[in-house]
Write a protein that holds these residues in place. Structure first.
Motif, short mmCIF file in Angstrom:
data_model
loop_
_atom_site.label_atom_id
_atom_site.label_comp_id
_atom_site.label_asym_id
_atom_site.label_seq_id
_atom_site.Cartn_x
_atom_site.Cartn_y
_atom_site.Cartn_z
N GLY A 49 -25.83 -35.22 -9.06
CA GLY A 49 -26.72 -34.20 -9.55
C GLY A 49 -26.81 -34.20 -11.06
N GLY A 50 -27.69 -33.36 -11.58
CA GLY A 50 -27.85 -33.26 -13.01
C GLY A 50 -26.59 -32.78 -13.72
N ASN A 51 -25.68 -32.12 -12.97
CA ASN A 51 -24.41 -31.67 -13.54
C ASN A 51 -23.37 -32.78 -13.60
OD1 ASN A 51 -23.81 -31.96 -10.84
ND2 ASN A 51 -23.40 -29.79 -10.47
N GLY A 52 -23.73 -33.98 -13.12
CA GLY A 52 -22.82 -35.11 -13.16
C GLY A 52 -21.92 -35.26 -11.96
N GLU A 53 -21.94 -34.30 -11.03
CA GLU A 53 -21.05 -34.36 -9.88
C GLU A 53 -21.63 -35.27 -8.79
OE1 GLU A 53 -20.10 -30.52 -8.44
OE2 GLU A 53 -19.22 -29.82 -10.32
N LEU A 54 -20.74 -36.01 -8.13
CA LEU A 54 -21.13 -36.84 -6.99
C LEU A 54 -20.95 -36.04 -5.71
CD1 LEU A 54 -19.53 -40.23 -8.07
CD2 LEU A 54 -21.97 -39.73 -7.91
N LEU A 57 -23.31 -35.59 1.73
CA LEU A 57 -23.72 -34.76 2.88
C LEU A 57 -24.07 -35.68 4.04
CD1 LEU A 57 -26.24 -32.21 1.28
CD2 LEU A 57 -23.77 -31.89 1.63
N ASP A 58 -24.12 -35.08 5.24
CA ASP A 58 -24.76 -35.78 6.36
C ASP A 58 -26.18 -36.14 5.95
OD1 ASP A 58 -24.49 -36.16 9.58
OD2 ASP A 58 -26.55 -35.69 8.97
N GLY A 59 -26.63 -37.32 6.33
CA GLY A 59 -27.88 -37.84 5.80
C GLY A 59 -29.15 -37.26 6.39
N TYR A 60 -29.03 -36.35 7.37
CA TYR A 60 -30.22 -35.85 8.04
C TYR A 60 -30.39 -34.35 7.83
CZ TYR A 60 -30.11 -40.45 10.11
OH TYR A 60 -30.09 -41.81 10.28
N GLY A 71 -35.20 -39.08 0.28
CA GLY A 71 -35.71 -37.96 -0.52
C GLY A 71 -35.58 -38.20 -2.00
N GLU A 72 -35.43 -37.12 -2.75
CA GLU A 72 -35.42 -37.18 -4.20
C GLU A 72 -34.39 -36.21 -4.75
OE1 GLU A 72 -38.54 -36.34 -7.92
OE2 GLU A 72 -39.27 -36.45 -5.84
N VAL A 73 -33.70 -36.62 -5.79
CA VAL A 73 -32.78 -35.73 -6.47
C VAL A 73 -33.58 -34.84 -7.42
CG1 VAL A 73 -30.79 -35.56 -8.02
CG2 VAL A 73 -30.88 -37.40 -6.31
N LYS A 74 -33.45 -33.52 -7.22
CA LYS A 74 -34.15 -32.55 -8.06
C LYS A 74 -33.11 -31.61 -8.63
CE LYS A 74 -38.49 -32.92 -5.50
NZ LYS A 74 -39.58 -32.22 -4.75
N GLY A 75 -32.82 -31.80 -9.91
CA GLY A 75 -31.75 -31.03 -10.53
C GLY A 75 -30.42 -31.45 -9.96
N ASP A 76 -29.69 -30.49 -9.41
CA ASP A 76 -28.40 -30.79 -8.80
C ASP A 76 -28.51 -31.03 -7.30
OD1 ASP A 76 -27.23 -30.37 -11.27
OD2 ASP A 76 -26.78 -28.26 -10.87
N HIS A 77 -29.74 -30.94 -6.75
CA HIS A 77 -29.91 -30.91 -5.31
C HIS A 77 -30.59 -32.17 -4.79
CE1 HIS A 77 -30.34 -26.42 -6.47
NE2 HIS A 77 -29.07 -26.74 -6.37
N ILE A 78 -30.42 -32.40 -3.47
CA ILE A 78 -31.15 -33.47 -2.81
C ILE A 78 -32.27 -32.83 -2.00
CG2 ILE A 78 -29.50 -33.48 -0.87
CD1 ILE A 78 -31.44 -36.54 -2.21
N ALA A 79 -33.50 -33.29 -2.23
CA ALA A 79 -34.68 -32.70 -1.60
C ALA A 79 -35.14 -33.58 -0.45
CB ALA A 79 -35.80 -32.54 -2.62
N CYS A 80 -35.36 -32.98 0.70
CA CYS A 80 -35.81 -33.71 1.88
C CYS A 80 -37.25 -34.19 1.68
CB CYS A 80 -35.72 -32.80 3.11
SG CYS A 80 -36.27 -33.60 4.64
N TRP A 85 -37.03 -29.23 1.61
CA TRP A 85 -35.86 -28.36 1.64
C TRP A 85 -34.81 -28.99 0.72
CZ3 TRP A 85 -34.17 -25.02 6.24
CH2 TRP A 85 -35.29 -24.40 6.83
N ARG A 86 -34.19 -28.16 -0.11
CA ARG A 86 -33.29 -28.68 -1.14
C ARG A 86 -31.86 -28.24 -0.87
NH1 ARG A 86 -37.32 -27.75 -6.40
NH2 ARG A 86 -39.15 -28.65 -5.35
N TRP A 87 -31.00 -29.25 -0.78
CA TRP A 87 -29.62 -29.04 -0.37
C TRP A 87 -28.67 -29.27 -1.53
CZ3 TRP A 87 -28.87 -27.21 4.51
CH2 TRP A 87 -29.95 -27.32 5.39
N GLY A 88 -27.66 -28.39 -1.64
CA GLY A 88 -26.66 -28.52 -2.68
C GLY A 88 -25.45 -29.30 -2.19
N GLY A 89 -24.64 -29.71 -3.12
CA GLY A 89 -23.45 -30.47 -2.77
C GLY A 89 -22.46 -29.68 -1.95
#
Length: 384
Positions: A49-54, A57-60, A71-80, A85-89
């Protein structure tokens, strides 16, 4: 009634091992893009994420099954890619751009991660326990500094074998001669708690073409320890014609299915004093090729053998059954771990008889080679 011993191929475990598993070099995931990793019977998504953390998550996506790795990384989240839908670490859905509210139950499977020795490790447990940081492999303080060469990292997909085939090698003295073309002159094991260690000294065979551990000009001192079910650190001291090199080999794997796993190995070499960077890099490359050849020698065996639950053993085969009992602790619930799985156990193989036979066999091979070369020379036409 027959006296023939039948092979018990058993059934492979349905569950995957509890413990820390290495997904690869942390730097390979640190580009702000989603990465797909096959593991544990599913697909994982890994991103920074944008905060540098790796994060892992489950891939689905839990909404309608979209592939988060596409999907796409948007900020700190992964977007489906399906509905954004945007999921956090932490496994929680953080935002649905087209919705007023995020459902309270919008959570997915997350995996705790740690970066250790420049590698990304994740905790997996079928019981869903919190990660046990006391079970992490040790830090290698000089690795990732200018005292060692950078990791040379490699991946190989293994199909048709359960990952226990890889673990069996910890107790298997004789295969180093037949598969890796080396004389194991000293060989012992210690299993203790969540660790299993192999101590070996060997030298290469002069009747082979080398590769793996088999260079006739090399002697080897090896200490290889599994920390948990899938991560091994192998400290190697190689003496090549009096030139000593210290090598650290990481041997790890990710189970992908009941009869498949992803083998990964990385090599870092302590830079010998007085040598320039180019020479150090060359030495590291040669050792990477050598030990990489050794892994491929094992792969050829694994992909063509059958699983054997009841191996028929001789004294020199080592503590295979005890090793398997140690390994079983990672496949049962914590409440079902028995003392014989974790109690300290030591065993040293007497290599005397084996080396007597092997040296005689090698001497015979060399004599036959010399005779064949002499015959070929005698049959060659004389120069005009």
């Amino acid at each position: 009634m027959t006296d023939t011993r039948m092979l018990d191929q058993g059934t492979q475990p349905i569950r995957f091992a509890r413990g820390w598993h290495c997904l690869g070099l942390a730097s390979d995931f640190a580009d702000g893009k989603p990465h797909a990793v096959q593991g544990f019977g599913t697909k994982l998504v890994v991103w920074q994420g944008g905060n540098g953390e790796l994060n892992v998550l489950d891939g689905y996506c839990r909404h309608m099954g979209g592939d988060l790795t596409q999907g796409e990384v948007k900020g700190d989240h992964i977007a489906c890619p399906f509905h954004d839908w945007r999921w956090g670490g932490d496994g929680k859905c953080k935002e649905i751009p087209y919705a007023r509210r995020v459902p309270l139950r919008a959570r997915t499977q997350r995996y705790e991660t740690v970066v250790r020795n420049g590698q990304l490790l994740m905790w997996h447990d079928p019981e869903g326990s919190a990660a046990d940081h006391e079970l992490l492999p040790p830090e290698l303080p000089d690795v990732m500094t200018d005292k060692y060469t950078p990791w040379s990292w490699h991946t190989k997909e293994i199909n048709g074998s359960h990952c226990r085939e890889l673990i069996d090698n910890v107790a298997d003295m004789a295969h180093f001669y037949y598969v890796h073309f080396a004389f194991p002159t000293s060989f012992r094991n210690i299993f203790d708690g969540h660790t299993a260690t192999q101590f070996m000294e060997s030298k290469g065979r002069p009747d082979t073409m080398g590769g793996g551990y088999g260079d006739e000009n090399s002697t080897l001192k090896s200490v290889a320890t599994y920390y948990g079910p899938s991560y091994m650190i192998n400290w190697l001291e190689v003496d090549y014609k009096g030139f000593i090199t210290e090598v650290i080999l990481i041997n790890c794997h990710i189970p992908t299915g009941p009869t498949s796993f992803t083998l990964q190995y990385g090599i870092s070499v302590r830079k010998p004093e007085g040598l320039d960077e180019k020479t150090c890099a060359y030495i590291a490359e040669r050792y990477t090729e050598s030990f990489g050849d050794g892994f491929l020698q094992d792969v050829a065996i694994w992909e063509n053998k059958v699983a054997v639950q009841n191996p028929l053993l001789c004294e020199e085969d080592g503590p295979v059954y005890q090793l398997r009992r140690w390994y079983e602790q990672f496949y049962v619930d914590v409440a079902d771990i028995a003392p014989e799985m974790t109690d300290r156990f030591e065993f040293e193989v007497d290599t005397t008889k084996a080396n007597e036979y092997w040296h005689a066999e090698v001497a015979d091979n060399l004599a036959k080679r010399a005779a064949a070369e002499a015959d070929a020379e005698a049959a060659a036409p004389a120069d005009a």
